[in-house]
Design a protein around this motif. Structure first.
Motif, short mmCIF file in Angstrom:
data_model
loop_
_atom_site.label_atom_id
_atom_site.label_comp_id
_atom_site.label_asym_id
_atom_site.label_seq_id
_atom_site.Cartn_x
_atom_site.Cartn_y
_atom_site.Cartn_z
N TYR A 120 2.35 -2.76 10.97
CA TYR A 120 1.99 -3.63 9.86
C TYR A 120 1.63 -5.05 10.32
O TYR A 120 1.40 -5.93 9.49
CB TYR A 120 3.14 -3.71 8.85
N PHE B 53 2.69 -5.03 -0.01
CA PHE B 53 3.52 -5.84 0.89
C PHE B 53 3.42 -7.31 0.51
O PHE B 53 2.35 -7.80 0.15
CB PHE B 53 3.07 -5.67 2.34
N ARG C 218 8.31 -4.52 0.58
CA ARG C 218 7.38 -3.40 0.38
C ARG C 218 7.73 -2.72 -0.93
O ARG C 218 8.86 -2.26 -1.11
CB ARG C 218 7.46 -2.40 1.53
#
Length: 247
Positions: free
Chosen positions: A13, A164, A187
């Motif tokens: 991520y 997110f 998240r």
């Protein structure tokens, strides 16, 4: 989750976390600095390169790209992004190169990952050793005396794994050579929200202290933290861009 666990576990991520960063503008700005102050060479090394977005931009601008990082999952992604570049897993405070570099960069305040003054000195010395004559070392930094502990930067981004929300901010206790980068990640998937907190230990240094360390090796130019235009540092702002020419 503590230490660098978040950095390791959520390496997939990382690009999402940095989605609001203008890598092209940052890379182009440093390319201009290389033209103005450097030796004009095209051998480039990016310290703490992460997944390689800056390396990609420099390669596209005609540089021979390379990068190093201590995090192997990051490097694996960097190789996919820049298959023609050379990447190595090394500590930026004790690294070696096969040939002298013309430009060494360290973006996104990563110079602070040195962690302490002695390791920061080692990082500066390693960069000096790795550069060719009149090579350029460029990085951005924050002055410990200008840190606002209550200030955070936040942005949100959609991903196939959910929505997110990323927040980050500096924290300095007011004395000593350690500050921290505090991170918060949320998240959200359907009605469920997960939250991670992490705190990365960083070296705390004033710009006066930093310039003293650099001037032992380099001719130092300091600019405002503006990648769109080159403005000499005012002497008062707490973020700056350093362009250091190897003596």
């Amino acid at each position: 989750m503590s230490g660098n666990a978040l950095y390791n576990d959520l390496s997939g991520y990382y690009d999402l976390m940095c989605a609001d960063i203008d890598y092209q503008a940052q890379s182009h700005c440093v390319h201009r600095l290389q033209q103005l102050f450097g030796n004009g060479g095209r051998r480039h090394l990016d310290l703490a390169c992460g997944t390689g977005p800056h390396v990609r931009h420099f390669i596209d601008a005609g540089y021979l790209g390379s990068g190093l990082d201590i995090n192997q999952p990051m490097l694996d992604r960097a190789v996919m992004r820049c298959p023609e570049a050379r990447f190595s897993r090394q500590d930026m405070c004790a690294f070696a190169v096969d040939e002298p570099q013309d430009l060494i960069t360290c973006f996104l305040y990563s110079i602070h990952y040195s962690g302490g003054i002695d390791r920061l000195k080692a990082c500066i010395a390693s960069a000096h050793r790795a550069l060719a004559t009149r090579g350029l070392f460029c990085f951005n930094a924050v002055d410990k005396h200008q840190i606002d502990n209550a200030s955070f930067v936040t942005h949100s981004a959609w991903h196939e794994d959910g929505l997110f929300r990323f927040s980050s901010g500096w924290h300095y206790p007011g004395q000593g050579e350690r500050q921290s980068l505090r991170l918060r990640i949320e998240r959200s998937v359907a009605d469920e929200t997960q939250v991670w907190h992490d705190e990365h230990p960083m070296v705390a240094v004033s710009f006066d202290e930093l310039q003293t360390l650099l001037q032992a090796y380099f001719e130092v130019h300091v600019f405002e933290h503006d990648y769109q235009k080159l403005i000499p540092w005012s002497g008062t702002s707490g973020n700056a861009l350093f362009a250091c020419v190897r003596r």
